[in-house]
Design a protein around this motif. Structure first.
Motif, PDB file in Angstrom:
ATOM      1  N   GLU A  70       0.829  -1.202   0.000  1.00 53.25           N
ATOM      2  CA  GLU A  70       0.000   0.000   0.000  1.00 53.25           C
ATOM      3  C   GLU A  70       0.869   1.259   0.000  1.00 53.25           C
ATOM      4  O   GLU A  70       0.434   2.332  -0.398  1.00 53.25           O
ATOM      5  N   ASP A  71       2.122   1.125   0.444  1.00 51.63           N
ATOM      6  CA  ASP A  71       3.016   2.266   0.446  1.00 51.63           C
ATOM      7  C   ASP A  71       3.332   2.750  -0.965  1.00 51.63           C
ATOM      8  O   ASP A  71       3.701   3.902  -1.175  1.00 51.63           O
ATOM      9  N   ASP A  72       3.187   1.832  -1.966  1.00 46.94           N
ATOM     10  CA  ASP A  72       3.480   2.221  -3.337  1.00 46.94           C
ATOM     11  C   ASP A  72       2.545   3.315  -3.829  1.00 46.94           C
ATOM     12  O   ASP A  72       2.890   4.073  -4.733  1.00 46.94           O
ATOM     13  N   ALA A  73       1.361   3.385  -3.242  1.00 49.45           N
ATOM     14  CA  ALA A  73       0.385   4.373  -3.675  1.00 49.45           C
ATOM     15  C   ALA A  73       0.689   5.758  -3.108  1.00 49.45           C
ATOM     16  O   ALA A  73       0.166   6.758  -3.570  1.00 49.45           O
ATOM     17  N   LYS A  74       1.565   5.829  -2.104  1.00 46.76           N
ATOM     18  CA  LYS A  74       1.890   7.108  -1.472  1.00 46.76           C
ATOM     19  C   LYS A  74       2.866   7.889  -2.345  1.00 46.76           C
ATOM     20  O   LYS A  74       3.641   7.336  -3.108  1.00 46.76           O
ATOM     21  N   ASN A  75       2.811   9.196  -2.200  1.00 46.29           N
ATOM     22  CA  ASN A  75       3.792  10.022  -2.885  1.00 46.29           C
ATOM     23  C   ASN A  75       5.136   9.869  -2.189  1.00 46.29           C
ATOM     24  O   ASN A  75       5.243  10.082  -0.981  1.00 46.29           O
ATOM     25  N   VAL A  76       6.132   9.489  -2.928  1.00 48.27           N
ATOM     26  CA  VAL A  76       7.457   9.323  -2.348  1.00 48.27           C
ATOM     27  C   VAL A  76       8.424  10.261  -3.046  1.00 48.27           C
ATOM     28  O   VAL A  76       8.243  10.625  -4.208  1.00 48.27           O
ATOM     29  N   GLU A  77       9.444  10.676  -2.314  1.00 50.31           N
ATOM     30  CA  GLU A  77      10.403  11.604  -2.881  1.00 50.31           C
ATOM     31  C   GLU A  77      11.201  10.924  -3.997  1.00 50.31           C
ATOM     32  O   GLU A  77      11.391   9.709  -3.999  1.00 50.31           O
ATOM     33  N   THR A  78      11.656  11.691  -4.928  1.00 45.76           N
ATOM     34  CA  THR A  78      12.502  11.170  -5.993  1.00 45.76           C
ATOM     35  C   THR A  78      13.936  11.605  -5.725  1.00 45.76           C
ATOM     36  O   THR A  78      14.182  12.637  -5.117  1.00 45.76           O
ATOM     37  N   PHE A  79      14.878  10.813  -6.180  1.00 44.68           N
ATOM     38  CA  PHE A  79      16.291  11.168  -6.022  1.00 44.68           C
ATOM     39  C   PHE A  79      17.076  10.536  -7.153  1.00 44.68           C
ATOM     40  O   PHE A  79      16.652   9.559  -7.761  1.00 44.68           O
ATOM     41  N   ALA A  80      18.215  11.127  -7.425  1.00 47.46           N
ATOM     42  CA  ALA A  80      19.038  10.659  -8.539  1.00 47.46           C
ATOM     43  C   ALA A  80      19.597   9.275  -8.238  1.00 47.46           C
ATOM     44  O   ALA A  80      20.117   9.031  -7.149  1.00 47.46           O
ATOM     45  N   LEU A  81      19.472   8.389  -9.210  1.00 47.77           N
ATOM     46  CA  LEU A  81      20.016   7.041  -9.055  1.00 47.77           C
ATOM     47  C   LEU A  81      21.467   7.078  -9.526  1.00 47.77           C
ATOM     48  O   LEU A  81      21.784   6.800 -10.675  1.00 47.77           O
ATOM     49  N   THR A  82      22.343   7.476  -8.624  1.00 49.82           N
ATOM     50  CA  THR A  82      23.757   7.632  -8.947  1.00 49.82           C
ATOM     51  C   THR A  82      24.437   6.267  -9.065  1.00 49.82           C
ATOM     52  O   THR A  82      23.882   5.234  -8.686  1.00 49.82           O
ATOM     53  N   ASP A  83      25.673   6.284  -9.542  1.00 54.04           N
ATOM     54  CA  ASP A  83      26.457   5.048  -9.599  1.00 54.04           C
ATOM     55  C   ASP A  83      26.669   4.483  -8.196  1.00 54.04           C
ATOM     56  O   ASP A  83      26.645   3.267  -8.000  1.00 54.04           O
ATOM     57  N   ASP A  84      26.889   5.364  -7.213  1.00 59.58           N
ATOM     58  CA  ASP A  84      27.047   4.896  -5.828  1.00 59.58           C
ATOM     59  C   ASP A  84      25.801   4.161  -5.362  1.00 59.58           C
ATOM     60  O   ASP A  84      25.887   3.116  -4.701  1.00 59.58           O
ATOM     61  N   ALA A  85      24.610   4.710  -5.693  1.00 61.50           N
ATOM     62  CA  ALA A  85      23.359   4.071  -5.289  1.00 61.50           C
ATOM     63  C   ALA A  85      23.205   2.709  -5.963  1.00 61.50           C
ATOM     64  O   ALA A  85      22.799   1.724  -5.329  1.00 61.50           O
ATOM     65  N   ILE A  86      23.538   2.638  -7.256  1.00 61.77           N
ATOM     66  CA  ILE A  86      23.440   1.369  -7.983  1.00 61.77           C
ATOM     67  C   ILE A  86      24.408   0.347  -7.407  1.00 61.77           C
ATOM     68  O   ILE A  86      24.041  -0.811  -7.148  1.00 61.77           O
ATOM     69  N   VAL A  87      25.648   0.760  -7.185  1.00 62.02           N
ATOM     70  CA  VAL A  87      26.659  -0.157  -6.669  1.00 62.02           C
ATOM     71  C   VAL A  87      26.280  -0.619  -5.261  1.00 62.02           C
ATOM     72  O   VAL A  87      26.483  -1.785  -4.899  1.00 62.02           O
ATOM     73  N   GLY A  88      25.699   0.271  -4.465  1.00 61.91           N
ATOM     74  CA  GLY A  88      25.256  -0.103  -3.118  1.00 61.91           C
ATOM     75  C   GLY A  88      24.210  -1.207  -3.149  1.00 61.91           C
ATOM     76  O   GLY A  88      24.294  -2.180  -2.386  1.00 61.91           O
ATOM     77  N   GLN A  89      23.220  -1.071  -4.050  1.00 65.62           N
ATOM     78  CA  GLN A  89      22.175  -2.097  -4.146  1.00 65.62           C
ATOM     79  C   GLN A  89      22.748  -3.391  -4.714  1.00 65.62           C
ATOM     80  O   GLN A  89      22.464  -4.493  -4.225  1.00 65.62           O
ATOM     81  N   ALA A  90      23.567  -3.273  -5.779  1.00 67.34           N
ATOM     82  CA  ALA A  90      24.163  -4.464  -6.384  1.00 67.34           C
ATOM     83  C   ALA A  90      25.049  -5.192  -5.381  1.00 67.34           C
ATOM     84  O   ALA A  90      25.064  -6.421  -5.318  1.00 67.34           O
ATOM     85  N   PHE A  91      25.762  -4.429  -4.575  1.00 65.20           N
ATOM     86  CA  PHE A  91      26.684  -5.001  -3.600  1.00 65.20           C
ATOM     87  C   PHE A  91      25.941  -5.862  -2.581  1.00 65.20           C
ATOM     88  O   PHE A  91      26.346  -6.988  -2.283  1.00 65.20           O
ATOM     89  N   VAL A  92      24.813  -5.362  -2.048  1.00 65.43           N
ATOM     90  CA  VAL A  92      24.095  -6.131  -1.024  1.00 65.43           C
ATOM     91  C   VAL A  92      23.448  -7.373  -1.635  1.00 65.43           C
ATOM     92  O   VAL A  92      23.391  -8.427  -0.998  1.00 65.43           O
ATOM     93  N   PHE A  93      22.980  -7.306  -2.895  1.00 64.20           N
ATOM     94  CA  PHE A  93      22.435  -8.492  -3.561  1.00 64.20           C
ATOM     95  C   PHE A  93      23.533  -9.532  -3.780  1.00 64.20           C
ATOM     96  O   PHE A  93      23.320 -10.739  -3.621  1.00 64.20           O
ATOM     97  N   LEU A  94      24.710  -9.048  -4.161  1.00 68.79           N
ATOM     98  CA  LEU A  94      25.833  -9.932  -4.403  1.00 68.79           C
ATOM     99  C   LEU A  94      26.226 -10.668  -3.130  1.00 68.79           C
ATOM    100  O   LEU A  94      26.400 -11.886  -3.111  1.00 68.79           O
ATOM    101  N   MET A  95      26.345  -9.921  -2.032  1.00 71.82           N
ATOM    102  CA  MET A  95      26.747 -10.527  -0.760  1.00 71.82           C
ATOM    103  C   MET A  95      25.698 -11.538  -0.267  1.00 71.82           C
ATOM    104  O   MET A  95      26.032 -12.628   0.191  1.00 71.82           O
ATOM    105  N   ALA A  96      24.423 -11.148  -0.361  1.00 73.49           N
ATOM    106  CA  ALA A  96      23.356 -12.030   0.118  1.00 73.49           C
ATOM    107  C   ALA A  96      23.292 -13.319  -0.693  1.00 73.49           C
ATOM    108  O   ALA A  96      22.929 -14.376  -0.168  1.00 73.49           O
ATOM    109  N   GLY A  97      23.664 -13.235  -1.957  1.00 75.73           N
ATOM    110  CA  GLY A  97      23.564 -14.404  -2.819  1.00 75.73           C
ATOM    111  C   GLY A  97      24.658 -15.430  -2.613  1.00 75.73           C
ATOM    112  O   GLY A  97      24.556 -16.558  -3.093  1.00 75.73           O
ATOM    113  N   PHE A  98      25.724 -15.075  -1.923  1.00 77.46           N
ATOM    114  CA  PHE A  98      26.830 -16.010  -1.733  1.00 77.46           C
ATOM    115  C   PHE A  98      26.509 -17.089  -0.714  1.00 77.46           C
ATOM    116  O   PHE A  98      26.634 -18.273  -0.978  1.00 77.46           O
TER     117      PHE A  98
END
Length: 554
Positions: free
Chosen positions: A332-360
């Motif tokens: 239900e939170d998806d229906a709320k207005n949420v702030e937008t922010f730039a998806l920087t390389d740091d943000a992408i690498v941060g998300q990819a990094f945690v998926f990578l670690m969890a998958g090991f």
């Protein structure tokens, strides 16, 4: 008149007095100063002791003042000595506490000097995770993260508030049914490679090592488009060495974790990262180089990296999949207005990094336990194998849809994640003052709450004979109370990669079962003893298996 002799004696005495008097008076002053300093130090020490005693008494009376059951803490250490001294693994620590407070809806512990509330009553757990999620929408683990100094620590797990909502909404399409279908064929190819390697030695196999290699290959190849070939390497590569290091919960890492949890503001000021610096540096470089290569060459693949690149370029990804299966990705939170922010390389690498670690580690350990339970329960294994073989024969291939035609096998996977819960607790932090319904307990914003999933999963009140491996607990006609199964959490912050992990686990073990039956080797030490130095329940000694080739192999 004074004689000359008397005058001489007088003069001598006067000179002697002049010589002696200064030392005498100086010594006297020195002694008085020493005594004053001793008194002052004594008063300071007593004052400090009294202050510390009163300070600790105030802190450690927190749960008593609120009528919450608790165990008497040690000064400064609280209830954390067993963990600090490595007497028990973290899961066992929470299980012991859970069992030591029977017939109560909640209890309290002291994480060093920090009071933490733990919930046993699953109705209260449901309140926190689902019904009153707006009061508990953060894990509280991101408070000690300096986003500028340690950008990789600010991932979906640690993010809070509107930034978490926005990122969750952006990343959800990465894990839809449609995306998973594209990822299963390369998983299957790697599974074929695993079985081919197993053929070289079937009489005494350490499946944990082989499954860990498989999991690393899947997350690297299928999710991030990296050709690392861990399964085939004869010497340990840097990728594998550092991958294993990412989940090594050594003493320095425990101290960083504990410090960031207990003193989040200070940890942020000191720029303390929750991750191992070498691990962070290595995988950040790997992910950044992969991103750069995709942009420079224009190469496209059905993996996470491509989806990240598309997300950064277009700002969104089409939500492609089965609305019924993918419903857990939305809230239900998806229906709320949420702030937008730039998806920087740091943000992408941060998300990819945690998926990578969890998958090991999580998937490979779960697969190992699944093989173990099937080995010690041959009748269950026989039933599972028959279902797997029939489903693959019907469709002609082991794929995403054939996995869906294995309901009993799916129950086995659920049961193994219940019995061998990888992470035995969930973090939440109260963000708004809250009173638990039906109780007199009120907590303030900022209060940490832990849900001991390991205790709930092995509570006889929820699962009869809980230490037994019984897949029928998850049969469609068996009803369970909400929030009694929390292997991946529940509510809006349920693990976003849940079905990716389950698909990988099911496919890998199913591929082995197509060719082999699994039994325990006599060299395996039973009962299993957990390694106290690990963050999760990992056996101290290897589990060895015997693989027997089946005559009806496809």
């Amino acid at each position: 008149m004074i004689s000359n002799l008397e005058m001489s004696v007088y003069n001598v005495d006067a000179r002697c007095l002049d010589l002696v008097a200064p030392d005498y008076f100086n010594n006297s002053i020195y002694q008085r100063i020493i005594k004053m300093l001793a008194v002052l130090l004594g008063v300071t020490f007593v004052t400090l002791v009294v202050y510390i005693w009163r300070y600790l008494s105030k802190i450690y009376s927190f749960w008593e003042e609120r009528g919450v059951p608790y165990r008497k803490p040690l000064p400064f250490l609280g209830n954390s000595w067993d963990l600090l001294s490595r007497q028990v693994p973290l899961n066992e620590y929470h299980k012991r506490f859970y069992n030591s407070f029977p017939d109560v809806p909640y209890y309290g512990i002291y994480d060093y000097s920090k009071p933490v509330l733990l919930l046993k009553d699953v109705d209260l757990v449901e309140r926190v995770l689902i019904k009153d999620f707006q009061h508990f929408n953060d894990r509280g683990t991101g408070a000690g993260v300096d986003e500028q100094a340690n950008p990789l620590d600010m991932n979906l797990f640690n993010m809070t508030g509107n930034k978490w909502r926005a990122m969750r909404k952006k990343l959800s399409p990465l894990f839809t049914t449609g995306k998973l279908r594209h990822m299963v064929p390369p998983m299957k190819t790697l599974g074929d490679g695993l079985v081919h390697l197993l053929e070289k030695n079937t009489s005494q196999v350490d499946l944990r090592d082989m499954l860990q290699r498989y999991a690393m290959d899947v997350i690297a190849t299928v999710a991030f488009g990296m050709n690392v070939s861990i399964l085939e390497e004869t010497e340990e590569s840097e990728f594998r060495r550092i991958g294993k290091q990412s989940f090594a919960f050594d003493f320095p890492r425990y101290l960083r974790f504990a410090f960031s949890t207990v003193f989040p503001k200070l940890a942020k000021k000191l720029k303390i990262s929750q991750n191992d610096p070498e691990v962070t540096k290595y995988f950040s470089k790997v992910i950044r180089e992969t991103l750069a290569h995709r942009r420079e060459t224009g190469m496209e693949r059905n993996d996470f990296i491509q989806l990240f690149v598309t997300l950064q370029q277009k700002g969104s990804i089409e939500f492609e999949g089965d609305p019924l299966e993918d419903g857990y990705l939305k809230s239900e939170d998806d229906a709320k207005n949420v702030e937008t922010f730039a998806l920087t390389d740091d943000a992408i690498v941060g998300q990819a990094f945690v998926f990578l670690m969890a998958g090991f580690e999580a998937t490979s350990i779960t697969m190992m336990y699944l093989c173990y339970e099937l080995a010690v329960n041959p009748e269950i294994q026989k039933r599972v194998r028959k279902e797997v073989v029939n489903a693959v024969r019907n469709r002609g291939v082991l794929d995403y849809d054939s996995l869906k035609e294995m309901p009993y096998y799916g129950q086995c996977v659920q049961e193994v994640t219940r019995l061998h819960t990888f992470v035995g607790f969930l973090f939440r932090q109260c963000k708004k003052d809250y009173t638990f319904p039906g109780t007199s307990l009120s907590i303030k914003a900022g209060q940490d709450v832990i849900i001991p999933t390991i205790g709930i999963h092995q509570d006889p009140a929820h699962y009869e004979n809980p230490e037994k491996f019984d897949p029928d607990r998850f049969a469609p006609d068996v009803s369970r109370k909400k929030c009694t199964y929390l292997a991946f959490g529940d509510g809006p912050r349920v693990c976003i990669a849940m079905r990716f992990a389950l698909t990988e686990i099911k496919l890998c073990v199913a591929r082995i079962l197509l060719d082999y039956s699994i039994t325990l080797h006599p060299k395996t030490k039973l009962p299993l003893v957990m390694d106290k130095s690990n963050f999760t329940d990992i056996p101290k000694d290897p589990i060895y298996f015997i693989l027997t080739k089946m005559t009806d192999s496809l």
